[in-house]
Design a protein around this motif. Structure first.
Motif, PDB file in Angstrom:
ATOM      1  N   VAL A   1       0.835  -1.205   0.000  1.00 55.88           N
ATOM      2  CA  VAL A   1       0.000   0.000   0.000  1.00 55.88           C
ATOM      3  C   VAL A   1       0.871   1.257   0.000  1.00 55.88           C
ATOM      4  O   VAL A   1       0.563   2.241  -0.673  1.00 55.88           O
ATOM      5  CB  VAL A   1      -0.973  -0.005   1.197  1.00 55.88           C
TER       6      VAL A   1
ATOM      7  N   THR B   1      -6.174   0.553  -2.844  1.00 54.31           N
ATOM      8  CA  THR B   1      -5.122   1.569  -2.739  1.00 54.31           C
ATOM      9  C   THR B   1      -5.317   2.659  -3.773  1.00 54.31           C
ATOM     10  O   THR B   1      -5.186   3.836  -3.485  1.00 54.31           O
ATOM     11  CB  THR B   1      -3.727   0.937  -2.962  1.00 54.31           C
TER      12      THR B   1
ATOM     13  N   ALA C   1      -6.947  -1.499   2.554  1.00 55.14           N
ATOM     14  CA  ALA C   1      -5.982  -0.759   1.744  1.00 55.14           C
ATOM     15  C   ALA C   1      -6.401   0.694   1.609  1.00 55.14           C
ATOM     16  O   ALA C   1      -5.572   1.600   1.680  1.00 55.14           O
ATOM     17  CB  ALA C   1      -5.853  -1.396   0.361  1.00 55.14           C
TER      18      ALA C   1
END
Lengths: 231, 145
Positions: free
Chosen positions: A97, A185, A209
């Motif tokens: 991440v 992400t 994430a």
């Protein structure tokens, strides 16, 4: 009194737009039916039609966004519910991440700067990969424009949820953990929603994430701002 | 109201006593409980906002707030049932708060008209590049194990 009525009108119109679009979204569940973009579009259309400038709407905005801070803090609840995943995959998850969050911020800033955008716009595009509450605050911290950041976030989310799954499949990334992390992400809540449609595991990873990316992006922002010479 | 808070639990002892008092005072307990839960979230946020101000850290207060509440939950200082009803409700409607913020775009039409192509390129590059980076790194880390 008249002012108060106007304020109530602005709040009411915004809520009505939100609830209406949300209903459509829940019914059809299509990534192009973006709740923020369409609701805001409806409110803007109304303001323009009634010849009301944004400055007049601003007090209503301040009123409505007052609970945003505490609401964002609530993200700790899903994070806590998934703490076992965090414990099991902790370091690797953080590394992936962190890489994604930094790359997203840096490549966005670099492209925008190379394209000759004004400084405040470049700063506003930096946090475009994280969920709006974080993006808005990061943008404000470096004298960006929160509204622009919100727009970039929505654009990124829509793009990510439209193209993300396809690109991952084309690149041979089929592992549910990898897919969930990548989607969360890069395209925050919209990516998370897409990942959830793929499966529960993807969804949980994407949710994690998304929150981690928000925090890491805030942590990396000073570095990115310096590297891009935006101070 | 009932539908908005499906995960509200009626188990904890203090809540029970409090509800008894409230029921006698004639107030609907659920509203008071929700206000209390919101109070916890607000307290964490407010404390973090003051702390960030005071220390002059370049961190958004809400980011610190998530970390602080997470730690408090892990330590058991705050328990899930102290916040989860309101937290779930707020998270479900989190995007509502961005509608009024996005309305601010009405003053920025010119920027989009002028720089639209650059903006699109920037967003495209910065979405697809990290997507692949995260995907491949995660795969690599999984295989390395």
């Amino acid at each position: 009194m008249e002012r108060l009525l106007f304020l109530a009108g602005c709040v009411g119109a915004t809520m009505a737009a939100y609830l209406g679009v949300r209903r459509l979204y829940l019914r059809f569940n299509h990534p192009l039916l973006n709740v923020v973009a369409l609701s805001a579009g409806a409110v803007i259309a109304l303001l323009v039609a009634c010849d009301i400038p944004y400055a007049a709407y601003a007090p209503a905005k301040d009123l409505m966004t007052a609970p945003l801070g505490p609401a964002t803090v609530a993200l700790a609840v899903p994070l806590y519910r998934h703490r076992d995943i965090l414990r099991r995959h902790g370091p690797g998850l953080l590394a992936s991440v962190a890489l994604g969050a930094f790359l997203a911020m840096f490549s966005a800033g670099l492209t925008a700067k190379a394209g000759g955008l004004p400084r405040e716009v470049v700063v506003s595009i930096l946090p475009k990969g994280v969920s709006i509450p974080f993006a808005v605050e990061i943008s404000r911290l470096y004298d960006g424009v929160p509204a622009l950041s919100a727009a970039f976030v929505v654009a990124t989310g829509t793009l990510g949820s439209l193209l993300g799954g396809w690109l991952l499949t084309r690149s041979g990334i089929g592992h549910p953990v990898a897919r969930g992390l990548a989607l969360g992400t890069v395209s925050h809540a919209q990516g998370t929603a897409t990942a959830l449609m793929e499966g529960e595991r993807q969804g949980a990873m994407a949710g994690l994430a998304m929150i981690l990316a928000g925090m890491l992006t805030a942590a990396f922002a000073p570095l990115a701002v310096r590297l891009l010479g935006l101070l | 109201m009932a539908r908005a808070f499906p995960s509200m639990k009626r188990t904890d002892k203090w809540g029970g006593m409090l509800r008894g008092v409230i029921a006698r005072a004639g107030l609907p307990g659920r509203i008071v409980k929700s206000l209390g839960q919101f109070g916890v979230l607000w307290g964490v946020y407010f404390g973090c906002a003051r702390l960030v101000d005071w220390l002059g850290w370049p961190i958004p207060a809400n980011v610190l707030g998530v970390v602080v509440l997470f730690v408090l939950l892990c330590l058991g200082v705050v328990r899930l049932e102290h916040v989860e009803g309101v937290a779930d409700f707020l998270l479900r409607h989190l995007v509502f708060f961005f509608v009024p913020i996005a309305v601010g775009l009405m003053d920025w039409g010119e920027v989009f008209a002028r720089y639209g192509a650059v903006l699109l390129a920037a967003i495209l590059v910065s979405s697809l590049l990290p997507l692949l980076a995260v995907g491949f790194l995660t795969l690599f880390l999984h295989r390395a194990r």
